[in-house]
Design a protein around this motif. Structure first.
Motif, mmCIF file in Angstrom:
data_model
loop_
_atom_site.group_PDB
_atom_site.id
_atom_site.type_symbol
_atom_site.label_atom_id
_atom_site.label_comp_id
_atom_site.label_asym_id
_atom_site.label_seq_id
_atom_site.Cartn_x
_atom_site.Cartn_y
_atom_site.Cartn_z
ATOM 1 N N ILE B 266 0.843 -1.197 0.000
ATOM 2 C CA ILE B 266 0.000 0.000 0.000
ATOM 3 C C ILE B 266 0.881 1.252 0.000
ATOM 4 O O ILE B 266 1.912 1.284 0.672
ATOM 5 N N TRP B 267 0.471 2.255 -0.777
ATOM 6 C CA TRP B 267 1.203 3.531 -0.821
ATOM 7 C C TRP B 267 1.374 4.077 0.597
ATOM 8 O O TRP B 267 0.404 4.087 1.381
ATOM 9 N N ALA B 268 2.552 4.571 0.899
ATOM 10 C CA ALA B 268 2.790 5.197 2.204
ATOM 11 C C ALA B 268 1.795 6.346 2.419
ATOM 12 O O ALA B 268 1.313 6.565 3.528
ATOM 13 N N PHE B 269 1.461 7.054 1.340
ATOM 14 C CA PHE B 269 0.550 8.188 1.451
ATOM 15 C C PHE B 269 -0.883 7.747 1.778
ATOM 16 O O PHE B 269 -1.658 8.495 2.357
ATOM 17 N N SER B 291 5.921 6.041 -9.162
ATOM 18 C CA SER B 291 6.197 7.472 -9.351
ATOM 19 C C SER B 291 5.072 8.321 -8.762
ATOM 20 O O SER B 291 5.320 9.356 -8.138
ATOM 21 N N GLU B 292 3.825 7.859 -8.948
ATOM 22 C CA GLU B 292 2.697 8.613 -8.384
ATOM 23 C C GLU B 292 2.674 8.529 -6.863
ATOM 24 O O GLU B 292 2.321 9.491 -6.179
ATOM 25 N N ALA B 293 3.052 7.368 -6.345
ATOM 26 C CA ALA B 293 3.091 7.189 -4.893
ATOM 27 C C ALA B 293 4.096 8.147 -4.273
ATOM 28 O O ALA B 293 3.824 8.797 -3.255
ATOM 29 N N LEU B 294 5.257 8.251 -4.925
ATOM 30 C CA LEU B 294 6.298 9.152 -4.415
ATOM 31 C C LEU B 294 5.853 10.600 -4.528
ATOM 32 O O LEU B 294 6.067 11.401 -3.615
#
Lengths: 234, 361
Positions: B266-269, B291-294
């Motif tokens: 899962i994305w950190a965000f 890239s979107e997650a970052l």
């Protein structure tokens, strides 16, 4: 050297992966790479997790770009000549009093005497493939096939720290008190995991472990500190 | 040294920081805050560095008495926190007087709330962290949840500036969403159809969920060749699928490795949103690019950094016409500018009085 893949798993995890096999040569490469990365990138990484066949490198995504780390680690792994950097494993002799609660059950299951169980359990050099499941819990390879036995159907609620057991084809030591389903054959008086120590686990991945049978009076003497035991004696 | 005493404990209240890193090779779980963004914001609101130890409240807030003046901040789940019986705002620096009592109710929204104190809670570090790991019985206060009578010291520091974070900024991590995950690199092609099942159905958080992981209930994901694999590393937000086909998301107190096949991370965000969903809530998942997650993570991190640097600067400007943040220390009035709260009894009626110093110029 076996084929290696390096993948970015998340914003904070890089995974270096060999073929999914339990193999001592692959595992030696895993630990050589893990130690090399720790030495080369220790300042910029948070953590490292070596397993049977892979190494995860963990970063703080707010401080380190996983993509830059990927590039650096990929270049680094290429240059590591793993056959030469693989260190000679450290050997540990772990004293065990073989009076575990499931010794009778195992003797019946394996159709052998307690002395035969002890002889077979103390014979091999067990490589420590990885540490996991519990803090300080070693995943050991090399258990005698005649000693393989399934877990207990109903796990115990409390297993004392130091208990030595068998589950399927594995043998291991509970470093901390914990619930668990292993067949218990004995116990070591040595404290193998101590959160207050700067290096909390006496056993580390990449070590080689040997079990040494001791009598109950020796167990008591070591536990009470009346007798010393050198884990690393040759 | 100031301290706080537990008067009433309900739910599970533990000491947590950003986690215990550096020992996963020895099988030691990371632990730390379930919602690390809420913990960071709480720390920043009282002038702490991000890694200071806070209290984490699971589902319910308990009751506490302060034995010294201190600044606190409350973030995360809304537990209708009160000081001396008066509801107080979250996401704002609160100035506490000696003998004040803080109470919290059952969570109205979310699961985990955090309280930071200026200076941070000063429990002993175990393996370089103050986070509580209950299963291992170490960290925090004797490796356990707080109980009535516990006395937790905090480090004495100067009173910080008063900062109020707009709810629009505070709420960003909790806005309704499809929870995104980065597909696992292992068996990426083979897992495509399992990801399809996972993405096309609601998965609801099971009651058997805790700090170790959230169990999901929904369409079973049965994998060809079985759901087991050779034990591999896992992280916060790893989605693994055990033999019954019901996914488990690993969280703060997770083991370091896992032997079930993984769908992704899962994305950190999106993790704060996910951990704040209570048992019974249903969630939709979708794969998303690294890239979107970052980018999402960085954008919010920058928004927070921007807000906090301006908040401190504005405060300095108000009291001393100092335009540059470097001069915060020269601003002698920062400490005095903190509002003081008094309880005054007149004719048998008790009043809460807040006194705020006005600027001298």
């Amino acid at each position: 050297m076996n084929a290696i893949e390096i993948m970015i798993e998340s914003e904070s995890m890089l995974l270096i992966r060999w073929d999914a096999v339990i193999d001592i040569d692959v595992n030696r490469q895993v630990h050589a790479v893990a130690q090399g990365i720790q030495a080369a990138f220790g300042d910029s990484i948070l953590d490292i997790i070596p397993t049977y066949h892979s190494v995860a490198v963990i970063v703080d995504p707010f401080a380190v770009s996983i993509q830059s780390l990927y590039t650096a680690v990929a270049a680094f792994v290429k240059t590591v000549a793993m056959e030469t950097t693989s260190p000679t494993p450290r050997r540990l002799n772990i004293p065990v009093c073989y009076d575990g609660a499931d010794m009778d059950v195992l003797c019946q299951y394996a159709q052998m005497t307690p002395d035969e169980v002890i002889r077979r359990h103390t014979a091999p050099d067990y490589p420590v493939y990885m540490i996991g499941f519990l803090p300080g819990f070693p995943y050991l390879g090399g258990l005698d096939k005649k000693l393989h036995m399934p877990r207990k159907e109903k796990p115990r609620k409390v297993i004392a720290a130091g208990s030595v057991g068998i589950a399927g084809g594995q043998t291991g030591i509970y470093p901390l008190q914990s619930p668990g389903g292993w067949q218990l054959i004995g116990r070591t008086p040595i404290l193998l995991f101590d959160v207050q120590a700067s290096s909390p686990s006496r056993i580390q991945a990449g070590d080689v472990v040997r079990f040494v049978a001791i009598a109950k009076n020796s167990y008591d003497a070591i536990e009470k500190g009346l007798k010393t035991w050198d884990l690393y004696a040759l | 040294m100031g301290s706080i005493r537990v008067v009433k404990s309900s739910g599970v209240i533990t000491v947590q920081d950003l986690g215990r890193f550096g020992y996963q090779s020895l099988g030691v779980p990371v632990s730390g805050a379930m919602d690390s963004i809420a913990l960071k914001i709480a720390n920043r609101l009282v002038g702490n560095s991000d890694d200071k130890a806070c209290l984490e409240f699971m589902l319910s807030g308990g009751s506490f008495r302060f034995n010294a003046d201190v600044a606190i901040a409350l973030t995360g789940a809304d537990m209708a926190f009160k000081i001396n019986g008066q509801i107080v705002p979250m996401y704002e620096t609160l100035f506490i007087n000696q003998d004040d009592e803080l109470t919290g109710d059952y969570a109205k929204t979310g699961v985990y709330a955090y309280m930071a104190v200026s200076g941070g809670f000063d429990v002993p570090k175990v393996l370089k962290s103050r986070s509580t790991f209950i299963r291992g019985r170490f960290g925090g206060v004797e490796g356990r949840a707080l109980k009535v009578g516990d006395q937790l010291p905090f480090v004495d520091v100067e009173m910080p500036a008063h900062i109020k974070m707009p709810r629009s900024l505070a709420n960003v991590p909790y806005e309704n969403r499809v929870v995104r995950f980065i597909p696992s690199s292992v068996d990426r092609e083979m897992n495509a159809r399992y990801r399809q099942i996972f993405q096309k159905n609601d998965y609801c958080i099971d009651a058997m969920s805790d700090r170790m992981g959230y169990r999901l209930a929904g369409e079973a994901i049965q994998m060809t060749g079985g759901n087991d694999m050779l034990s591999a590393p896992v992280g916060a937000g790893t989605i693994q699928v055990p033999g019954d086909g019901q996914p488990i998301v690993l969280l703060a107190d997770r083991q370091t490795t896992g032997g079930y096949r993984q769908l992704g991370q899962i994305w950190a965000f999106d993790l704060p949103y996910f951990v704040q969903q209570s048992a019974g809530s249903c969630v939709r998942f979708h794969s998303g690019e690294l890239s979107e997650a970052l980018a999402a993570l960085e954008a919010y991190d920058e928004a927070l950094a921007d807000f906090f640097s301006k908040a401190v600067c504005n405060h300095v400007k108000q009291c001393n016409h100092v335009n540059q943040c470097e001069h915060v220390k020269q601003c002698n009035h920062v400490k005095n500018a903190a509002p003081k709260r008094y309880r005054i009894t007149l004719s048998n009626k008790t009043y809460n009085v807040v006194v705020r110093q006005l600027n001298e110029d």
